[in-house]
Design an enzyme around this catalytic site. Structure first.
Site, mmCIF file in Angstrom:
data_model
loop_
_atom_site.group_PDB
_atom_site.id
_atom_site.type_symbol
_atom_site.label_atom_id
_atom_site.label_comp_id
_atom_site.label_asym_id
_atom_site.label_seq_id
_atom_site.Cartn_x
_atom_site.Cartn_y
_atom_site.Cartn_z
ATOM 1 N N ARG A 65 25.960 63.604 1.658
ATOM 2 C CA ARG A 65 25.790 62.764 2.862
ATOM 3 C C ARG A 65 24.571 61.858 2.889
ATOM 4 O O ARG A 65 24.375 61.166 3.877
ATOM 5 C CB ARG A 65 25.771 63.636 4.127
ATOM 6 C CG ARG A 65 26.976 64.542 4.283
ATOM 7 C CD ARG A 65 28.257 63.775 4.450
ATOM 8 N NE ARG A 65 29.372 64.661 4.780
ATOM 9 C CZ ARG A 65 30.601 64.474 4.332
ATOM 10 N NH1 ARG A 65 30.895 63.451 3.549
ATOM 11 N NH2 ARG A 65 31.567 65.296 4.673
ATOM 12 N N HIS A 182 40.998 60.596 -6.223
ATOM 13 C CA HIS A 182 41.366 61.237 -4.960
ATOM 14 C C HIS A 182 42.796 60.759 -4.735
ATOM 15 O O HIS A 182 43.025 59.641 -4.276
ATOM 16 C CB HIS A 182 40.419 60.760 -3.849
ATOM 17 C CG HIS A 182 40.854 61.137 -2.468
ATOM 18 N ND1 HIS A 182 40.193 62.057 -1.694
ATOM 19 C CD2 HIS A 182 41.896 60.712 -1.709
ATOM 20 C CE1 HIS A 182 40.808 62.183 -0.533
ATOM 21 N NE2 HIS A 182 41.847 61.371 -0.506
ATOM 22 N N ASP A 308 34.428 70.804 -3.202
ATOM 23 C CA ASP A 308 34.599 69.693 -2.251
ATOM 24 C C ASP A 308 33.789 69.973 -0.979
ATOM 25 O O ASP A 308 34.245 69.731 0.139
ATOM 26 C CB ASP A 308 36.084 69.476 -1.915
ATOM 27 C CG ASP A 308 36.320 68.127 -1.246
ATOM 28 O OD1 ASP A 308 35.348 67.379 -1.041
ATOM 29 O OD2 ASP A 308 37.480 67.826 -0.913
HETATM 30 O O1 DOR Z 1 38.190 66.991 3.493
HETATM 31 C C1 DOR Z 1 37.617 66.082 2.916
HETATM 32 N N1 DOR Z 1 36.382 65.697 3.282
HETATM 33 N N2 DOR Z 1 38.242 65.433 1.936
HETATM 34 C C2 DOR Z 1 37.744 64.329 1.372
HETATM 35 O O2 DOR Z 1 38.350 63.793 0.479
HETATM 36 C C3 DOR Z 1 36.463 63.752 1.855
HETATM 37 C C4 DOR Z 1 35.628 64.785 2.494
HETATM 38 C C5 DOR Z 1 34.473 64.231 3.283
HETATM 39 O O3 DOR Z 1 33.775 63.338 2.797
HETATM 40 O O4 DOR Z 1 34.237 64.733 4.373
#
Ligand code: DOR
Length: 437
Positions: A65, A182, A308
């Protein structure tokens, strides 16, 4: 730098170091000796009888982030979370604000992580400028920069334009770059909240069909076959995707894939009470898909486990299901949940799980020592994790180092815990004495 002795650890090293129960002496950030009953006195000692010593894990899919989303996670909190989860190296995804789509931003992020001196950070760059899916980002410049970006993705969105994806695959081959897909065809998934099927109908929510993933998996495999590019499929979630992957590998296509702990351990049936913690993209799928993923993990079709890790603020998640962002945190829960639910359940060998968290992801990313993966041998950098397999405890997301509390495994009783993580020979994380019993 202080020396450290780990006594009587069971060594499990997928990079080919020795096995068995050994003492490991760490000095000046490196492994100085690995032997039975080392005769050294006066060192700080960890008694590791019954515990497993493995190379520090490598996370190849995390959202940290920064820049732009620091209320949800920062490089510091995310890399601290990594160390607590046993990871000594992390690849972070570029869907930040601004996105990691040019050399200056990736260098900035990499430099900040270097200064933090927590886990190592390897930024993934965008495929398209601004993640807008229209024109290519400065991939070669990101690769040539000090951040040495080797993998590219518009993760969070699929690349709708097949011509652009083909061009990206042709382009990165100049430096043997990796394209991370993706796989999501937005014209099929748009507005969807959970897997399309009985659960979406019962919940009265718009569904995301398995097809949305499968159409793009098929296309990207074809493009990789045609161009010869290395392709990595992120967070695969459906049985048919796995079937296509298996066939492509057999044909010799240079394709790899990852599975997440949540897609391996949870299905759409686990979504309860419109709890947005279970809202993730790709969505939790059917029990049949979970079974197929576990088989693929077992038979080598899946190359790596990646979490992820996708932190969101409590305020962002505590809204109606339709309005909540997709994502779950994963780095501080991955080992205990996978160990408890797969290894202790007799579905997966512990060594295979460790491979999926170390050598598997390293192969996917093309990482070599000294960057990552020197193993547990004399002279190697001491990036290690000590696993206490007997520790039974309750996962508590409120105590995570991550700022994210959106963990679907919160409150679970698990067995197996990170006792400590060593980075460059230093104790980067250590379980509090009171909890290590
Ligand atoms: O659940 C998800 N969150 N899938 C994604 O591909 C992106 C990610 C996010 O950046 O929050």
């Amino acid at each position: 730098m202080p020396e450290l002795l780990i006594r009587n650890a069971r060594i499990m090293d997928p990079f080919g170091g020795c096995g068995g129960t050994m003492d490991v002496l760490i000095s000046r950030g490196r492994i100085a000796a690995v032997a039975r009953e080392l005769q050294v006195e006066g060192r700080e000692t960890i008694e590791a009888q019954g515990m497993v010593l493995a190379p520090g894990f490598l996370e190849i899919h995390a959202h940290l982030r920064e820049p732009g989303g620091e209320d949800a996670e920062t490089l510091a909190s995310g890399l601290e979370a990594a160390l607590r989860g046993g990871y000594t190296a992390v690849c972070c995804m570029p869907n930040t604000r601004p996105p990691l789509d040019n050399a200056a931003v990736v260098e900035g992020v990499a430099a900040k992580a270097r200064d933090l001196a927590l886990a190592d950070l390897f930024p993934v760059g965008c495929i398209s400028r601004g993640r807008e899916g229209r024109e290519l980002a400065e991939m070669a410049l990101m690769h040539a920069s000090e951040a040495r970006v080797r993998a590219f993705s518009d993760d969070g969105s699929g690349i709708g334009d097949s011509g652009l994806m083909r061009m990206a695959m042709e382009y990165v081959q100049v430096f043997d770059g990796l394209i991370i897909s993706h796989a999501e065809e937005q014209s099929l998934s748009r507005g969807g909240q959970v897997n399309e099927g009985t659960v979406s109908t019962e919940m009265g929510l718009r569904g995301i069909p398995a097809l949305a993933e499968e159409v793009m998996v098929a296309r990207d495999i074809l493009l990789a076959e045609e161009t010869g590019c290395r392709l990595h499929l992120a967070h695969l979630s459906t049985e048919r995707s796995l079937r296509m992957l298996r066939e492509a590998k057999k044909r010799g296509v240079r394709v790899t894939a990852e599975a997440t702990p949540h897609h391996l351990l949870l299905s759409e049936m686990d979504i309860s009470g419109y709890d947005t913690v279970f809202k993730v993209n790709p969505p939790l799928r059917t029990l049949n898909d979970v079974k197929a993923l576990r088989e693929a993990l077992h038979d080598g079709t899946i190359d790596a486990i990646a979490t992820d890790h996708a932190p969101h603020t409590v305020e962002d998640k505590e809204v109606e299901f339709d309005y909540a962002p997709f994502g779950m945190v994963g780095m501080e829960s991955s080992f205990p949940v996978l160990y408890s639910e797969l290894v202790l359940a007799g579905e997966l060998e512990l060594m295979r799980l460790i491979e999926m968290l170390t050598s598997g992801p390293a192969r996917v990313m093309g990482m070599q020592p000294p960057e990552y993966g020197a193993g547990i041998v004399e002279g190697a950098r001491a990036d290690l994790v000590l696993l206490d397999l007997e520790n039974e405890w309750t996962l508590d997301a409120r105590r995570f180092a991550s700022k994210g509390r959106n963990c679907p495994f919160h409150g679970r009783r698990v067995k197996g815990r990170i006792r400590c993580t060593l980075k460059n020979g230093k104790m980067a994380y250590q379980l509090a004495e009171a909890e290590s019993a």
